[in-house]
Each structure stands twice: as structure tokens, then as C-alpha cells.
Write a protein that holds these residues in place. Structure first.
Motif, PDB file in Angstrom:
ATOM      1  N   VAL A   9       5.514   6.825  -8.496  1.00  0.00           N
ATOM      2  CA  VAL A   9       5.238   5.497  -9.297  1.00  0.00           C
ATOM      3  C   VAL A   9       4.812   6.063 -10.755  1.00  0.00           C
ATOM      4  O   VAL A   9       3.480   6.104 -10.734  1.00  0.00           O
ATOM      5  N   LEU A  10       5.456   5.902 -11.576  1.00  0.00           N
ATOM      6  CA  LEU A  10       4.839   6.204 -13.130  1.00  0.00           C
ATOM      7  C   LEU A  10       4.087   5.165 -13.680  1.00  0.00           C
ATOM      8  O   LEU A  10       4.942   4.030 -13.793  1.00  0.00           O
ATOM      9  N   LEU A  11       2.802   5.484 -14.238  1.00  0.00           N
ATOM     10  CA  LEU A  11       1.927   4.288 -14.584  1.00  0.00           C
ATOM     11  C   LEU A  11       1.657   4.561 -16.222  1.00  0.00           C
ATOM     12  O   LEU A  11       1.675   5.738 -16.606  1.00  0.00           O
ATOM     13  N   ASP A  12       1.647   3.631 -16.770  1.00  0.00           N
ATOM     14  CA  ASP A  12       0.934   3.645 -18.357  1.00  0.00           C
ATOM     15  C   ASP A  12      -0.323   4.099 -18.181  1.00  0.00           C
ATOM     16  O   ASP A  12      -0.921   4.682 -19.168  1.00  0.00           O
ATOM     17  N   HIS A  13      -1.267   3.600 -17.394  1.00  0.00           N
ATOM     18  CA  HIS A  13      -2.578   3.809 -17.053  1.00  0.00           C
ATOM     19  C   HIS A  13      -3.039   4.466 -15.710  1.00  0.00           C
ATOM     20  O   HIS A  13      -2.403   3.898 -14.707  1.00  0.00           O
ATOM     21  N   ALA A  14      -4.003   5.170 -15.443  1.00  0.00           N
ATOM     22  CA  ALA A  14      -4.289   5.568 -14.188  1.00  0.00           C
ATOM     23  C   ALA A  14      -5.036   4.380 -13.326  1.00  0.00           C
ATOM     24  O   ALA A  14      -6.060   4.168 -13.620  1.00  0.00           O
ATOM     25  N   HIS A  15      -4.528   4.212 -12.256  1.00  0.00           N
ATOM     26  CA  HIS A  15      -5.384   3.023 -11.528  1.00  0.00           C
ATOM     27  C   HIS A  15      -4.546   2.827 -10.172  1.00  0.00           C
ATOM     28  O   HIS A  15      -3.307   3.341  -9.972  1.00  0.00           O
ATOM     29  N   LEU A  16      -5.409   2.620  -9.123  1.00  0.00           N
ATOM     30  CA  LEU A  16      -4.548   2.367  -7.763  1.00  0.00           C
ATOM     31  C   LEU A  16      -4.390   0.726  -7.615  1.00  0.00           C
ATOM     32  O   LEU A  16      -5.209   0.056  -8.391  1.00  0.00           O
ATOM     33  N   PRO A  17      -3.349   0.460  -7.271  1.00  0.00           N
ATOM     34  CA  PRO A  17      -3.294  -1.178  -6.655  1.00  0.00           C
ATOM     35  C   PRO A  17      -4.390  -1.736  -5.858  1.00  0.00           C
ATOM     36  O   PRO A  17      -4.694  -1.142  -5.353  1.00  0.00           O
ATOM     37  N   ASP A  18      -4.397  -2.951  -6.328  1.00  0.00           N
ATOM     38  CA  ASP A  18      -5.525  -3.643  -5.405  1.00  0.00           C
ATOM     39  C   ASP A  18      -4.822  -4.037  -4.144  1.00  0.00           C
ATOM     40  O   ASP A  18      -3.863  -4.336  -3.801  1.00  0.00           O
ATOM     41  N   GLU A  19      -5.556  -3.365  -2.955  1.00  0.00           N
ATOM     42  CA  GLU A  19      -5.335  -3.258  -1.614  1.00  0.00           C
ATOM     43  C   GLU A  19      -5.007  -4.805  -1.087  1.00  0.00           C
ATOM     44  O   GLU A  19      -3.822  -4.883  -0.528  1.00  0.00           O
ATOM     45  N   GLU A  20      -5.742  -5.734  -1.269  1.00  0.00           N
ATOM     46  CA  GLU A  20      -5.569  -6.999  -0.769  1.00  0.00           C
ATOM     47  C   GLU A  20      -4.328  -7.747  -1.318  1.00  0.00           C
ATOM     48  O   GLU A  20      -3.192  -8.222  -0.747  1.00  0.00           O
ATOM     49  N   ALA A  21      -3.835  -7.541  -2.703  1.00  0.00           N
ATOM     50  CA  ALA A  21      -2.714  -7.998  -3.561  1.00  0.00           C
ATOM     51  C   ALA A  21      -1.571  -7.252  -3.023  1.00  0.00           C
ATOM     52  O   ALA A  21      -0.605  -7.681  -2.808  1.00  0.00           O
ATOM     53  N   LEU A  22      -1.928  -6.031  -2.751  1.00  0.00           N
ATOM     54  CA  LEU A  22      -0.684  -5.142  -2.296  1.00  0.00           C
ATOM     55  C   LEU A  22      -0.160  -5.504  -0.922  1.00  0.00           C
ATOM     56  O   LEU A  22       1.077  -5.755  -0.526  1.00  0.00           O
ATOM     57  N   ILE A  23      -1.082  -5.818   0.040  1.00  0.00           N
ATOM     58  CA  ILE A  23      -0.625  -6.151   1.476  1.00  0.00           C
ATOM     59  C   ILE A  23       0.070  -7.638   1.424  1.00  0.00           C
ATOM     60  O   ILE A  23       1.102  -7.852   2.103  1.00  0.00           O
ATOM     61  N   ASP A  47      -9.768   9.048  -6.884  1.00  0.00           N
ATOM     62  CA  ASP A  47      -9.128  10.370  -6.397  1.00  0.00           C
ATOM     63  C   ASP A  47      -8.801  10.506  -4.963  1.00  0.00           C
ATOM     64  O   ASP A  47      -7.969  11.113  -4.533  1.00  0.00           O
ATOM     65  N   HIS A  48      -9.436   9.214  -4.245  1.00  0.00           N
ATOM     66  CA  HIS A  48      -8.852   9.358  -2.908  1.00  0.00           C
ATOM     67  C   HIS A  48      -7.929   8.202  -2.521  1.00  0.00           C
ATOM     68  O   HIS A  48      -7.635   7.208  -3.128  1.00  0.00           O
ATOM     69  N   PRO A  49      -6.905   8.689  -1.406  1.00  0.00           N
ATOM     70  CA  PRO A  49      -5.927   7.978  -1.132  1.00  0.00           C
ATOM     71  C   PRO A  49      -6.046   6.450  -0.639  1.00  0.00           C
ATOM     72  O   PRO A  49      -7.206   6.092  -0.091  1.00  0.00           O
ATOM     73  N   MET A  50      -5.163   5.668  -0.737  1.00  0.00           N
ATOM     74  CA  MET A  50      -5.061   4.247  -0.151  1.00  0.00           C
ATOM     75  C   MET A  50      -4.329   4.104   0.930  1.00  0.00           C
ATOM     76  O   MET A  50      -3.266   4.959   0.955  1.00  0.00           O
ATOM     77  N   PHE A  51      -4.584   3.784   2.317  1.00  0.00           N
ATOM     78  CA  PHE A  51      -3.863   3.884   3.486  1.00  0.00           C
ATOM     79  C   PHE A  51      -3.444   2.420   3.798  1.00  0.00           C
ATOM     80  O   PHE A  51      -4.368   1.555   3.863  1.00  0.00           O
ATOM     81  N   ILE A  52      -2.144   2.083   4.244  1.00  0.00           N
ATOM     82  CA  ILE A  52      -1.872   0.682   4.538  1.00  0.00           C
ATOM     83  C   ILE A  52      -0.944   1.050   5.969  1.00  0.00           C
ATOM     84  O   ILE A  52      -0.155   1.809   6.151  1.00  0.00           O
ATOM     85  N   ARG A  53      -1.255   0.005   6.669  1.00  0.00           N
ATOM     86  CA  ARG A  53      -0.492   0.175   8.120  1.00  0.00           C
ATOM     87  C   ARG A  53       0.993  -0.680   7.971  1.00  0.00           C
ATOM     88  O   ARG A  53       0.958  -1.635   7.392  1.00  0.00           O
ATOM     89  N   ALA A  54       1.893  -0.059   8.264  1.00  0.00           N
ATOM     90  CA  ALA A  54       3.194  -0.778   8.583  1.00  0.00           C
ATOM     91  C   ALA A  54       3.579  -0.665  10.009  1.00  0.00           C
ATOM     92  O   ALA A  54       4.236   0.230  10.483  1.00  0.00           O
ATOM     93  N   GLY A  55       3.142  -1.708  10.868  1.00  0.00           N
ATOM     94  CA  GLY A  55       3.150  -1.748  12.190  1.00  0.00           C
ATOM     95  C   GLY A  55       2.479  -0.520  12.699  1.00  0.00           C
ATOM     96  O   GLY A  55       1.286  -0.320  12.624  1.00  0.00           O
ATOM     97  N   ASP A  56       3.058   0.274  13.594  1.00  0.00           N
ATOM     98  CA  ASP A  56       2.512   1.486  14.105  1.00  0.00           C
ATOM     99  C   ASP A  56       2.378   2.772  13.187  1.00  0.00           C
ATOM    100  O   ASP A  56       1.849   3.631  13.781  1.00  0.00           O
TER     101      ASP A  56
END
Length: 398
Positions: A9-23, A47-56
Motif C-alpha cells: 500500500v503506497l502512501l504519501d506520508h509514512a504512518h501506520l493506520p490506527d489499529e482501532e479504526a482499522l479493526i 518501525d515495528h509491525p502491527m498484527f491483527i487477528r482474522a479468526g484463527d
């Protein structure tokens, strides 16, 4: 085939999405999947990854504060559907890597996902990332297919849809080309699902029909898999769009894109096919083995066993490759570099001198059989593009 799909996903600015908003976005867009935080302690360092569960199963997002490497051909292909593609890639300054990470549980009973299931999850997840991020410039699938964020927002909603509604246009590119006067098209990205791309080159069709056919075939192949696909050599009868028979082959691409499923007109309606000798007259005239076999009626370069039907518009010219003929001559020479052949040759010459061509023919028959095997092997190799008689023509845009 690759083990797992990746979306960038190419971004104009460097940032991770908000976790709560993404879920929340994931739950809204795909309510049949249980989305929740990944259960991995997150660092606030981007610089650290974000993890989200999708079922198992576990999904991850890794932020890279730099543009992806520029690929002129990728964005040229993307611009056919999306004219703003070059501008989008030019303005992005960072990108997110979106992928599956395996099971979220150590429970061995959790079923591992196949490639198609991983693709569905990654597509859904990347679509939600686009929806939850305000400054997405583009999305690149597997480093091969570039699409607009608007197309991803729309089509990724069908990430889990069955055939024929799966969003395959996000996963594969259909590239038109011209061979002589025939419009063709090939895929890029389909081999990740099936191990093969498609090359479709059927005479007498316009570009819309060609593209539509390749899209239908690709969608069907993704759904069914290659094991449930017709066998190589299958001939399809005429239908409402194609008024003649079409032959399908499994072969290598002459465009150097790897193994393909090739569709071509079975009948030469346009005069595109010509016949060429596998063993040329120069070798037939000068090589001692073939000269001797010719004397006893066991080799004739004009016979059908020595002929191959090719399309000259697939090649840069009709000048034979020196390497092909050199290897052919070497193979023939190896056949006679034995004591067995020396004896058979001597005896056959003696039989001919005594007016006994039948005995001479019988003595040389084993070597004629070996030449026949070489001819058959080369005919197959030339047909499936394991070997080339001439230099292949490059891809030419319509």
C-alpha cells in the motif's frame, strides 16, 4: 507458485493506520470474519509491525518509510486502466507491506490456509487498510499489478466472493499484444495461483473480445485450479464469439514469462503458418550419417517427420539459430562415434556394392530410428517452446 501473497500500500506520508479504526473498518466491510487485535504486545515505534487477528489466523502490516523500487513496466501496464498511475507512484514517499502470518494459535488443529484463502484474506485486509488510511497513492499486488486506491476500495469488498465474482482484476494484469495482424493478450500474476500464465492468440478477434476472454479464463482457472482444467492439446469448437476451432497447449512462453496455457487458432485461417525443416538441407546434405541413411532410403528431409509448422510472425526473422543447428549436428555426430556404427556403415556399404539395398537398410535401421527420435523430440520442444528454431520476436503493443 508463490507461498503467500503480499500487497504493498503506497502512501504519501509514512504512518501506520490506527489499529482501532482499522479493526472497526474490517468488521464493517467483512462482518463474517472475526477481526480482533493480534494479541502481540505492540511497540509504539512505527518501525515495528502491527498484527491483527482474522479468526484463527494472523495478519500483519509493516511500515517502510521509503518508496518501493520504481518499475517502469509495472506502471506502464497499470496506466492502461489507470491513466494517473505514473503520477501516483511518483508522489508516494512510503509504503505498507500487508501479508498473512500463519495461524494465530499454536493449536495444531487450526487448518493452514491455501494460496487462494491467503489471497482472500490479504485482499480484504489491504482493502480495509486503504479505507482506513487517508493518503493512499496506489496498491501493488505481488510487485506485479498496480491499481488505484479507488479500485481497491470497490473490488476488495468482494474478497471472499465465489467465482465468477472474485476480484481477480486486483491480482492479475492482462497485457495486449500484436502478432502479425492478430491481436493477442497474456496475463501477469496468474501463475501465482496456477503455476502458469495465459497466452491467448486467436485470429479474427478485436481487443475487447480478447481481453474479455482472457479475463473469463483467468477467473475460471483461479476458481477451478489447473488439476480440473482441460488437458494440453484440447481443441475447442466454435462458439458465439469465435467462429473457428481453438487449440490449447501447455508450453513455455516465447515472451520469457515462464510456463503458459496457450490458446491459438487450430486452423490456419489467416495464412500465418508455414512449414520448416527440423533438420535443414545443409546438414542433410553434408552429415555422413544422414547421407548414408539417405542412400538406403531411411532419411528424407522432405518427409513429414522432419517438418514443423510455425508462425513466422512469432519470430524476428527466418534465419535459423546457429546454436540449434550446431547442437543438432553434434547429436548426430555422437551417434556415429561408436565402433558399432563403424561396423554397420562398412557392412552397409558392402551390401550396397553387392546390389543388396535391403540388407544395407536393415543394418542401418537402428540409427535411422535414433534420428527419428531426435526429430520427434525436437518437434515437441519447438511446439512447446522448450527450444527455438529462430529468435523469438519481442512483445509488441497493438
Amino acid at each position: 507458485m508463490t507461498d503467500f501473497p503480499v500487497a504493498y500500500v503506497l502512501l504519501d506520508h509514512a504512518h501506520l493506520p490506527d489499529e482501532e479504526a482499522l479493526i472497526q473498518t474490517l468488521r464493517t466491510r467483512y462482518p463474517d470474519v472475526q477481526w480482533s487485535p493480534g494479541g502481540v504486545l505492540r511497540s509504539h515505534d512505527a518501525d515495528h509491525p502491527m498484527f491483527i487477528r482474522a479468526g484463527d489466523h494472523l495478519m500483519t502490516i509493516l511500515m517502510m518509510p521509503a518508496p518501493i523500487p520504481y518499475d517502469q513496466e509495472l506502471w506502464q501496464r497499470a496506466s492502461w486502466l489507470w491513466p494517473e498511475a505514473f503520477h501516483a507512484v511518483g508522489r508516494h514517499r512510503a509504503h505498507l507491506i500487508v501479508a498473512t502470518m500463519g495461524t494465530a494459535e499454536s493449536n495444531k488443529a487450526t487448518k493452514a490456509l491455501n494460496y487462494t484463502e491467503k489471497t482472500q484474506l490479504t485482499t480484504a485486509f489491504a482493502g480495509a487498510v486503504v479505507a482506513a488510511s487517508p493518503d493512499v497513492a496506489a496498491v501493488v499486488w505481488q510487485g506485479k499489478v498496480g491499481r488505484s486506491p479507488e479500485m481497491w476500495l470497490d473490488q476488495s469488498l468482494n474478497a471472499f466472493a465465489p467465482y465468477p465474482d472474485q476480484p481477480f482484476a486486483l491480482w492479475i494484469e492482462i497485457v495486449p499484444y500484436l502478432a502479425g495482424k492478430t491481436l493477442g493478450a497474456l496475463t501477469i500474476g496468474l501463475s501465482a495461483f496456477t503455476g502458469r500464465e495465459i497466452e491467448f492468440e486467436v485470429d479474427g478477434l478485436d481487443q475487447r473480445t480478447v481481453t474479455s476472454r482472457v479475463a473469463q479464463l483467468s477467473s475460471n482457472l483461479i476458481a477451478r485450479g489447473l488439476d480440473d482444467w482441460p488437458k494440453s492439446g484440447t481443441v475447442f469448437e466454435a462458439d458465439f464469439e469465435i467462429d473457428h476451432r481453438v487449440e490449447m497447449f501447455y508450453r513455455n512462453s516465447r515472451f520469457n514469462i515462464g510456463p503458459v496455457i496457450s490458446f491459438e487458432s487450430f486452423d490456419d485461417r489467416s495464412g500465418r503458418v508455414r512449414t520448416f525443416p527440423i533438420i535443414p538441407s545443409t546438414i542433410a546434405r553434408d552429415h555422413p550419417l544422414l547421407v548414408m541413411l539417405g542412400k538406403v532410403g531411411l532419411f528424407d528431409p522432405a518427409k513429414v517427420q522432419n517438418l514443423i509448422r510455425l508462425r513466422p510472425d512469432h519470430y524476428q526473422s527466418e534465419v535459423r539459430l546457429e546454436g540449434f543447428d550446431r547442437a543438432l549436428s553434434q547429436a548426430l555426430s555422437c551417434m556415429i562415434a561408436t565402433e558399432g556404427y563403424a561396423e554397420a556403415d562398412s557392412n552397409a556399404r558392402r551390401a550396397l556394392a553387392n546390389g543388396d539395398p535391403a540388407s544395407a537398410r536393415a543394418m542401418l535401421q537402428p540409427w535411422a530410428d535414433e534420428v527419428g527420435k531426435i526429430q520427434l523430440a525436437l518437434k515437441v520442444a519447438l511446439t512447446v517452446c522448450d527450444a527455438f528454431l529462430f529468435v523469438p520476436a519481442p512483445l509488441r503493443s497493438p
